[in-house]
Design a protein around this motif. Structure first.
Motif, PDB file in Angstrom:
ATOM      1  N   ILE A  20       0.842  -1.192   0.000  1.00 35.66           N
ATOM      2  CA  ILE A  20       0.000   0.000   0.000  1.00 35.66           C
ATOM      3  C   ILE A  20       0.879   1.244   0.000  1.00 35.66           C
ATOM      4  CG2 ILE A  20      -1.664   1.326   1.355  1.00 35.66           C
ATOM      5  CD1 ILE A  20      -2.818  -1.466   2.211  1.00 35.66           C
ATOM      6  N   PHE A  21       1.921   1.263   0.831  1.00 38.88           N
ATOM      7  CA  PHE A  21       2.860   2.396   0.836  1.00 38.88           C
ATOM      8  C   PHE A  21       3.500   2.563  -0.544  1.00 38.88           C
ATOM      9  CE2 PHE A  21       3.975   2.095   5.645  1.00 38.88           C
ATOM     10  CZ  PHE A  21       2.784   2.720   5.968  1.00 38.88           C
ATOM     11  N   ASN A  22       3.968   1.454  -1.094  1.00 39.29           N
ATOM     12  CA  ASN A  22       4.621   1.502  -2.409  1.00 39.29           C
ATOM     13  C   ASN A  22       3.675   2.032  -3.474  1.00 39.29           C
ATOM     14  OD1 ASN A  22       6.743   0.291  -1.088  1.00 39.29           O
ATOM     15  ND2 ASN A  22       6.598  -1.651  -2.144  1.00 39.29           N
ATOM     16  N   SER A  23       2.415   1.632  -3.401  1.00 38.64           N
ATOM     17  CA  SER A  23       1.431   2.088  -4.371  1.00 38.64           C
ATOM     18  C   SER A  23       1.242   3.601  -4.280  1.00 38.64           C
ATOM     19  CB  SER A  23       0.103   1.368  -4.111  1.00 38.64           C
ATOM     20  OG  SER A  23      -0.881   1.794  -5.007  1.00 38.64           O
ATOM     21  N   ARG A  24       1.224   4.127  -3.076  1.00 38.40           N
ATOM     22  CA  ARG A  24       1.066   5.576  -2.891  1.00 38.40           C
ATOM     23  C   ARG A  24       2.280   6.334  -3.427  1.00 38.40           C
ATOM     24  NH1 ARG A  24      -3.740   4.959  -2.973  1.00 38.40           N
ATOM     25  NH2 ARG A  24      -4.915   4.569  -1.103  1.00 38.40           N
ATOM     26  N   VAL A  25       3.464   5.827  -3.178  1.00 38.85           N
ATOM     27  CA  VAL A  25       4.672   6.470  -3.713  1.00 38.85           C
ATOM     28  C   VAL A  25       4.653   6.401  -5.241  1.00 38.85           C
ATOM     29  CG1 VAL A  25       7.201   6.373  -3.820  1.00 38.85           C
ATOM     30  CG2 VAL A  25       6.037   6.004  -1.639  1.00 38.85           C
ATOM     31  N   HIS A  26       4.248   5.254  -5.779  1.00 41.53           N
ATOM     32  CA  HIS A  26       4.201   5.055  -7.220  1.00 41.53           C
ATOM     33  C   HIS A  26       3.275   6.061  -7.900  1.00 41.53           C
ATOM     34  CE1 HIS A  26       2.710   2.956 -10.923  1.00 41.53           C
ATOM     35  NE2 HIS A  26       4.007   2.814 -11.092  1.00 41.53           N
ATOM     36  N   GLU A  27       2.165   6.400  -7.250  1.00 41.86           N
ATOM     37  CA  GLU A  27       1.220   7.373  -7.818  1.00 41.86           C
ATOM     38  C   GLU A  27       1.877   8.730  -8.038  1.00 41.86           C
ATOM     39  OE1 GLU A  27      -2.042   7.575  -5.101  1.00 41.86           O
ATOM     40  OE2 GLU A  27      -2.727   5.538  -5.569  1.00 41.86           O
ATOM     41  N   ARG A  28       2.834   9.082  -7.195  1.00 41.71           N
ATOM     42  CA  ARG A  28       3.452  10.405  -7.261  1.00 41.71           C
ATOM     43  C   ARG A  28       4.820  10.411  -7.931  1.00 41.71           C
ATOM     44  NH1 ARG A  28       0.142   9.785  -3.275  1.00 41.71           N
ATOM     45  NH2 ARG A  28      -1.166  11.451  -2.486  1.00 41.71           N
ATOM     46  N   ALA A  29       5.494   9.259  -7.912  1.00 37.66           N
ATOM     47  CA  ALA A  29       6.877   9.262  -8.390  1.00 37.66           C
ATOM     48  C   ALA A  29       7.117   8.367  -9.601  1.00 37.66           C
ATOM     49  CB  ALA A  29       7.814   8.832  -7.253  1.00 37.66           C
ATOM     50  N   GLY A  30       6.286   7.362  -9.837  1.00 36.30           N
ATOM     51  CA  GLY A  30       6.519   6.425 -10.922  1.00 36.30           C
ATOM     52  C   GLY A  30       7.174   5.147 -10.419  1.00 36.30           C
ATOM     53  N   SER A  31       7.296   4.185 -11.322  1.00 31.97           N
ATOM     54  CA  SER A  31       7.742   2.841 -10.967  1.00 31.97           C
ATOM     55  C   SER A  31       9.202   2.781 -10.521  1.00 31.97           C
ATOM     56  CB  SER A  31       7.515   1.915 -12.159  1.00 31.97           C
ATOM     57  OG  SER A  31       7.911   0.609 -11.852  1.00 31.97           O
ATOM     58  N   TRP A  32      10.107   3.318 -11.324  1.00 31.43           N
ATOM     59  CA  TRP A  32      11.530   3.157 -11.008  1.00 31.43           C
ATOM     60  C   TRP A  32      11.980   3.999  -9.820  1.00 31.43           C
ATOM     61  CZ3 TRP A  32      12.995  -1.233 -12.172  1.00 31.43           C
ATOM     62  CH2 TRP A  32      12.539  -1.868 -13.328  1.00 31.43           C
ATOM     63  N   PRO A  33      11.501   5.234  -9.665  1.00 29.53           N
ATOM     64  CA  PRO A  33      11.856   5.946  -8.421  1.00 29.53           C
ATOM     65  C   PRO A  33      11.307   5.231  -7.179  1.00 29.53           C
ATOM     66  CG  PRO A  33      11.110   7.515 -10.069  1.00 29.53           C
ATOM     67  CD  PRO A  33      10.841   6.139 -10.629  1.00 29.53           C
ATOM     68  N   THR A  34      10.105   4.669  -7.291  1.00 30.15           N
ATOM     69  CA  THR A  34       9.541   3.925  -6.164  1.00 30.15           C
ATOM     70  C   THR A  34      10.420   2.728  -5.831  1.00 30.15           C
ATOM     71  OG1 THR A  34       7.302   4.594  -6.735  1.00 30.15           O
ATOM     72  CG2 THR A  34       7.522   2.629  -5.350  1.00 30.15           C
ATOM     73  N   THR A  35      10.814   1.985  -6.853  1.00 34.66           N
ATOM     74  CA  THR A  35      11.658   0.806  -6.634  1.00 34.66           C
ATOM     75  C   THR A  35      12.984   1.199  -5.998  1.00 34.66           C
ATOM     76  OG1 THR A  35      10.616  -0.275  -8.527  1.00 34.66           O
ATOM     77  CG2 THR A  35      12.712  -1.184  -7.782  1.00 34.66           C
ATOM     78  N   ALA A  36      13.608   2.261  -6.500  1.00 34.85           N
ATOM     79  CA  ALA A  36      14.884   2.711  -5.939  1.00 34.85           C
ATOM     80  C   ALA A  36      14.721   3.157  -4.487  1.00 34.85           C
ATOM     81  CB  ALA A  36      15.458   3.849  -6.789  1.00 34.85           C
ATOM     82  N   LEU A  37      13.651   3.895  -4.216  1.00 34.13           N
ATOM     83  CA  LEU A  37      13.409   4.378  -2.857  1.00 34.13           C
ATOM     84  C   LEU A  37      13.166   3.214  -1.897  1.00 34.13           C
ATOM     85  CD1 LEU A  37      12.872   6.851  -0.988  1.00 34.13           C
ATOM     86  CD2 LEU A  37      10.458   6.571  -1.567  1.00 34.13           C
ATOM     87  N   VAL A  38      12.298   2.311  -2.290  1.00 34.90           N
ATOM     88  CA  VAL A  38      11.954   1.174  -1.425  1.00 34.90           C
ATOM     89  C   VAL A  38      13.187   0.317  -1.126  1.00 34.90           C
ATOM     90  CG1 VAL A  38      10.682  -1.023  -1.392  1.00 34.90           C
ATOM     91  CG2 VAL A  38       9.536   1.081  -2.091  1.00 34.90           C
ATOM     92  N   LEU A  39      13.909  -0.058  -2.168  1.00 29.86           N
ATOM     93  CA  LEU A  39      15.062  -0.930  -1.960  1.00 29.86           C
ATOM     94  C   LEU A  39      16.223  -0.186  -1.316  1.00 29.86           C
ATOM     95  CD1 LEU A  39      14.840  -3.076  -5.196  1.00 29.86           C
ATOM     96  CD2 LEU A  39      14.149  -3.689  -2.878  1.00 29.86           C
ATOM     97  N   GLY A  40      16.377   1.093  -1.643  1.00 30.98           N
ATOM     98  CA  GLY A  40      17.436   1.891  -1.016  1.00 30.98           C
ATOM     99  C   GLY A  40      17.212   2.063   0.476  1.00 30.98           C
ATOM    100  N   LEU A  41      15.991   2.423   0.854  1.00 33.90           N
ATOM    101  CA  LEU A  41      15.688   2.559   2.280  1.00 33.90           C
ATOM    102  C   LEU A  41      15.744   1.209   2.984  1.00 33.90           C
ATOM    103  CD1 LEU A  41      12.794   5.184   2.209  1.00 33.90           C
ATOM    104  CD2 LEU A  41      15.134   5.512   3.039  1.00 33.90           C
ATOM    105  N   GLY A  42      15.321   0.152   2.281  1.00 34.72           N
ATOM    106  CA  GLY A  42      15.424  -1.193   2.851  1.00 34.72           C
ATOM    107  C   GLY A  42      16.875  -1.581   3.098  1.00 34.72           C
ATOM    108  N   PHE A  43      17.747  -1.242   2.149  1.00 39.57           N
ATOM    109  CA  PHE A  43      19.179  -1.517   2.338  1.00 39.57           C
ATOM    110  C   PHE A  43      19.711  -0.759   3.544  1.00 39.57           C
ATOM    111  CE2 PHE A  43      23.464   0.143   1.834  1.00 39.57           C
ATOM    112  CZ  PHE A  43      24.192  -1.034   1.899  1.00 39.57           C
ATOM    113  N   LEU A  44      19.400   0.533   3.610  1.00 38.03           N
ATOM    114  CA  LEU A  44      19.906   1.356   4.702  1.00 38.03           C
ATOM    115  C   LEU A  44      19.422   0.831   6.057  1.00 38.03           C
ATOM    116  CD1 LEU A  44      21.482   3.900   5.535  1.00 38.03           C
ATOM    117  CD2 LEU A  44      19.336   5.178   5.292  1.00 38.03           C
ATOM    118  N   ALA A  45      18.131   0.528   6.152  1.00 44.05           N
ATOM    119  CA  ALA A  45      17.580   0.026   7.411  1.00 44.05           C
ATOM    120  C   ALA A  45      18.199  -1.320   7.791  1.00 44.05           C
ATOM    121  CB  ALA A  45      16.059  -0.105   7.308  1.00 44.05           C
ATOM    122  N   SER A  46      18.276  -2.250   6.843  1.00 45.14           N
ATOM    123  CA  SER A  46      18.830  -3.570   7.176  1.00 45.14           C
ATOM    124  C   SER A  46      20.319  -3.481   7.490  1.00 45.14           C
ATOM    125  CB  SER A  46      18.562  -4.573   6.054  1.00 45.14           C
ATOM    126  OG  SER A  46      19.193  -4.181   4.862  1.00 45.14           O
TER     127      SER A  46
END
Length: 158
Positions: A20-46
């Motif tokens: 649901i979060f990813n879908s909301r980001v995708h609405e405003r940023a598009g597919s590839w920025p969403t993917t980069a943001l999600v995986l980038g923040l996931g990398f940083l957190a992990s």
């Protein structure tokens, strides 16, 4: 076993929430920025949590098969496909289809012992379980179709 069940339930709820979060980001940023943001923040957190929990052991990666390293690339495909499917189908239908796909492919990988898994013999009971779940999703998606059509036709006549 109970801890495993609770963790699996928690993982399922987190996947639904993340989509649901990813879908909301995708609405405003598009597919590839969403993917980069999600995986980038996931990398940083992990990475930060791994440092806090594991310390220097986080960097001990001996005896790792080369193909294990491609999991992150698979993650790119997962996020990109999910955000685009959610846009087309909505969260419930998308997650239901993803769940069926996961069950089907897990059944295949277990049955053949692919990717180093222990072979779990294929049974008709397993296939039946997957088919029941798929039937439930089809009923969920199309079960109210006749009622919706009759309501629409009734409104058009009025």
């Amino acid at each position: 076993m109970m801890i495993g069940l609770w963790l699996a339930l928690l993982a399922g709820s987190l996947v639904g929430l993340q989509n649901i979060f990813n879908s909301r980001v995708h609405e405003r940023a598009g597919s590839w920025p969403t993917t980069a943001l999600v995986l980038g923040l996931g990398f940083l957190a992990s990475f930060l949590i791994g440092l806090a929990v594991e310390g220097k052991r986080l960097f001990h990666l001996e005896h790792m098969e080369l193909w294990f390293w491609f999991s992150g690339i698979v993650g790119v495909g997962v996020v990109a496909c999910m955000v685009n499917a959610m846009k087309q189908l909505g969260p419930t239908y998308t997650i239901s289809i993803v769940m069926c796909s996961q069950l089907f492919f897990a059944l295949i990988w277990d049955s053949f012992g692919w990717m180093g898994l222990e072979v779990v013999p294929f049974t008709l009971k397993q296939l039946g379980g997957v088919l029941v779940i798929v039937s439930g999703i089809l009923l969920f998606k199309f079960g109210g179709l006749r009622k919706n059509r009759s309501d629409l036709m009734r409104r058009e006549r009025a």
